[in-house]
Design a protein around this motif. Sequence first.
Motif, short mmCIF file in Angstrom:
data_model
loop_
_atom_site.label_atom_id
_atom_site.label_comp_id
_atom_site.label_asym_id
_atom_site.label_seq_id
_atom_site.Cartn_x
_atom_site.Cartn_y
_atom_site.Cartn_z
N SER A 117 0.82 -1.23 0.00
CA SER A 117 0.00 0.00 0.00
C SER A 117 0.85 1.27 0.00
O SER A 117 0.33 2.35 -0.27
CB SER A 117 -0.94 0.01 1.20
N ILE A 118 2.14 1.16 0.28
CA ILE A 118 3.00 2.34 0.25
C ILE A 118 3.42 2.70 -1.18
O ILE A 118 4.17 3.65 -1.39
CB ILE A 118 4.26 2.17 1.13
N LYS A 119 2.98 1.92 -2.16
CA LYS A 119 3.34 2.12 -3.57
C LYS A 119 4.86 2.06 -3.73
O LYS A 119 5.52 3.06 -4.05
CB LYS A 119 2.80 3.45 -4.08
N PRO A 120 5.42 0.86 -3.55
CA PRO A 120 6.88 0.73 -3.49
C PRO A 120 7.58 1.07 -4.80
O PRO A 120 7.06 0.85 -5.89
CB PRO A 120 7.08 -0.75 -3.15
N GLN A 121 8.78 1.59 -4.63
CA GLN A 121 9.68 1.79 -5.78
C GLN A 121 10.69 0.65 -5.88
O GLN A 121 11.19 0.35 -6.95
CB GLN A 121 10.41 3.13 -5.61
N ILE A 122 10.96 0.04 -4.72
CA ILE A 122 11.85 -1.13 -4.66
C ILE A 122 11.10 -2.25 -3.95
O ILE A 122 10.48 -2.03 -2.90
CB ILE A 122 13.15 -0.82 -3.88
N THR A 123 11.16 -3.46 -4.51
CA THR A 123 10.65 -4.63 -3.79
C THR A 123 11.83 -5.49 -3.36
O THR A 123 12.82 -5.61 -4.07
CB THR A 123 9.70 -5.48 -4.67
N MET A 124 11.69 -6.07 -2.18
CA MET A 124 12.73 -6.93 -1.62
C MET A 124 12.03 -8.23 -1.22
O MET A 124 11.26 -8.26 -0.27
CB MET A 124 13.36 -6.23 -0.42
#
Length: 419
Positions: A117-124
């Motif tokens: 929900s934070i609208k990620p720019q990076i996924t880990m």
Amino acid sequence: MVRHHIKDIGLANKGKLRIEWAAQEMPVLKSIAERFRKEKPLKGIRVTACLHVTTETASLMETLKAGGAEIALCASNPLSTQDDVAASLVKNSGISVFAIKGEDTKTYYRHIKDSLSIKPQITMDDGADVVSTLHKEEKALLKYVIGGTEETTTGVIRLKAMAADGALQYPIIAVNDAYTKHLFDNRYGTGQSTVDGIIRATNRLIAGSVFVVAGYGWCGRGVAMRAKGHGARVIVTEIDPLKALEATMDGYEVMSIKEASRIGDIFVTATGNINVISKECFSVMKDGAIVCNTGHFNVEIDIESLKMLSKTKRIIRDYVEEYTLKNGRRIYVLGEGRLINLAAAEGHPSAVMDMSFANQALCAEYMVKNAKKLQKTVYSVPESIDKEIARLKLKAMGIKVDTLTAEQKKYLQSWEMGT
């Protein structure tokens, strides 16, 4: 307080102390955190992390935050969360966490969506469930993502399949492929923590037992090594002739899983594939056989077939389910067939996770700097990052290595000089 869904915020102080204890064995990540704190390479970057919520992961999250990132963390396995660590990250570190040990499948995926929900720019990722969810159910969020990282073998396999099909929508670095990850984390970390989990769950003696390891990748190698060290008779099962040959020359017996099923006392799957221990295996196992998994997903043991073969099931100890077959024989499944090292124990020792998570931190920094140059595919960890982590680890251990002389460098770069 930051958004969260955890078991009990009152566990925070206990978690803080445990995080501090683990961090003592993570000097590489500490040095990266110190640099991140000064340089802020992740300033303003939103990171969704789907990892095992352990004390070691907490140090990684705090390192990313030191670099300026906004983080939302969820669990990559329903049984791998340490609830006190989750509480400490929320209360003491100000990091959003959505994870509860023992959460059901519905809650598990709800937590993934909460973290997105934070609208990620990076996924880990650790297993590629976040990437999968983004591509299947949260496609509108893909426009924000510049890149990602993947922690484990199973996830890398899934992501490479996506890339081959042209389905992957952003570049991902396969952290698992780094030498400073799989040679140490997968081998020594999985080896020790898997045997630790089996012992904690069962309190059975390993010495003298017939210990079957399905799969001789780096995780399987580590488990076989530690079981042998405990005095077990180790049998390896494989489908790859090269790995089977290697296991043979490493001193292990190699045979088919069906053959091993007749004589094994303890079985560990480490393949990343489905139904490795199947109905045919259960039907010939001896009374009292113990079965568990150290692969990422709970698919390696065909538990549905075991249920069909059984007349009763009961929980006889924490993380130990006793299945009594219709012929009276008993088979024990540990940790619901999930990662036994995290279900019944604490996961990998922090000393090896220091290198794995150093890769995660530096690859996140690399992705922020280079994402625009990368294609929508899976990349290996840059060699410069891998070697820098090894250098930092050796330095922290007080170990010095040699360097090439000018003469030696010239020799290696030339073709004229012979004997």
